[in-house]
Structure formats: structure tokens, C-alpha cells
Design a protein around this motif. Structure first.
Motif, PDB file in Angstrom:
ATOM      1  N   LYS A  59       0.818  -1.223   0.000  1.00  0.00           N
ATOM      2  CA  LYS A  59       0.000   0.000   0.000  1.00  0.00           C
ATOM      3  C   LYS A  59       0.849   1.270   0.000  1.00  0.00           C
ATOM      4  O   LYS A  59       0.525   2.241  -0.676  1.00  0.00           O
ATOM      5  N   ALA A  60       1.932   1.279   0.760  1.00  0.00           N
ATOM      6  CA  ALA A  60       2.774   2.485   0.842  1.00  0.00           C
ATOM      7  C   ALA A  60       3.417   2.795  -0.504  1.00  0.00           C
ATOM      8  O   ALA A  60       3.422   3.942  -0.953  1.00  0.00           O
ATOM      9  N   LYS A  61       3.986   1.768  -1.163  1.00  0.00           N
ATOM     10  CA  LYS A  61       4.629   1.993  -2.465  1.00  0.00           C
ATOM     11  C   LYS A  61       3.597   2.342  -3.532  1.00  0.00           C
ATOM     12  O   LYS A  61       3.856   3.161  -4.416  1.00  0.00           O
ATOM     13  N   LYS A  63       0.829   4.012  -3.033  1.00  0.00           N
ATOM     14  CA  LYS A  63       0.500   5.418  -2.801  1.00  0.00           C
ATOM     15  C   LYS A  63       1.586   6.326  -3.362  1.00  0.00           C
ATOM     16  O   LYS A  63       1.289   7.341  -4.001  1.00  0.00           O
ATOM     17  N   GLN A  64       2.852   5.972  -3.142  1.00  0.00           N
ATOM     18  CA  GLN A  64       3.959   6.755  -3.700  1.00  0.00           C
ATOM     19  C   GLN A  64       3.869   6.795  -5.222  1.00  0.00           C
ATOM     20  O   GLN A  64       4.064   7.853  -5.836  1.00  0.00           O
TER      21      GLN A  64
END
Length: 105
Positions: A59-61, A63-64
Motif C-alpha cells: 500500500k505504501a509503495k 500510494k507513492q
């Protein structure tokens, strides 16, 4: 396989002999995301994200990547036209500062 951007470890490239719709391949480690751009009258009206590797973007990557795309989407279209329409070689751009909420920072 021209690499057009590297953003916080995500390598964004076109692959050889590409086809429409205009799209990129975003690779982070063992994960691959295909991002397709659907254009009508010169305006991007849809962006589709599709996991194509065995592992999915966390999820973090993701979003990036989406934040990056929100800022650089038209630069990507321009690069596609340079490479596939005009046969121009382009240089990779490395971006090391995080983009937040669709704004360059």
C-alpha cells in the motif's frame, strides 16, 4: 527498455515494441505494476493500475506511485511520444524527494 524515471526505488520504464494504450511499467523489487493512460481529446480521462507480477505493490509503495503519476502523468505521455512516435532517446530522471498528495515537494 528505456527507463524514464526512478522514484524512491520505483523504476518506471517503457518496454520494447510497446502498444497502445500508452502505459508504463513500474518495477519495485520483485513487484511490477502496469499503469495505462486513456486519453480523449488530449486529456487523460482514466488511469488504470494493474499488478502484473507475482507479488503486488504494498500500500505504501502504491500510494507513492500514484502520487508520482498525479504529478508526472503528462510528462510520461510526452516521453512516450518522444520514444515511440519520434524515435528520440531520452535520459532517465532520478527523483529522490517524496511527492505528497500530488504535489512536488
Amino acid at each position: 527498455m528505456p527507463v524514464i524515471y526512478e522514484y524512491l526505488g520505483i523504476v518506471i520504464s517503457f518496454w520494447s515494441n510497446e502498444h497502445e494504450p500508452i502505459h508504463i511499467h513500474a518495477v519495485y523489487g520483485e513487484t511490477i505494476m502496469k499503469v495505462s493512460f486513456f486519453i480523449e481529446d488530449g486529456i487523460i480521462n482514466q488511469i488504470k493500475y494493474e499488478d502484473v507480477g507475482f507479488k503486488k505493490f504494498n500500500k505504501a509503495k502504491l500510494k507513492q506511485l500514484k502520487d508520482f503519476i498525479s504529478v508526472y502523468q503528462y510528462s510520461i505521455i510526452y516521453a512516450w511520444n518522444q520514444v515511440f512516435e519520434l524515435n528520440v532517446q531520452i535520459q532517465k530522471v532520478r527523483i529522490t524527494k517524496r511527492i505528497k498528495n500530488g504535489n512536488k515537494s
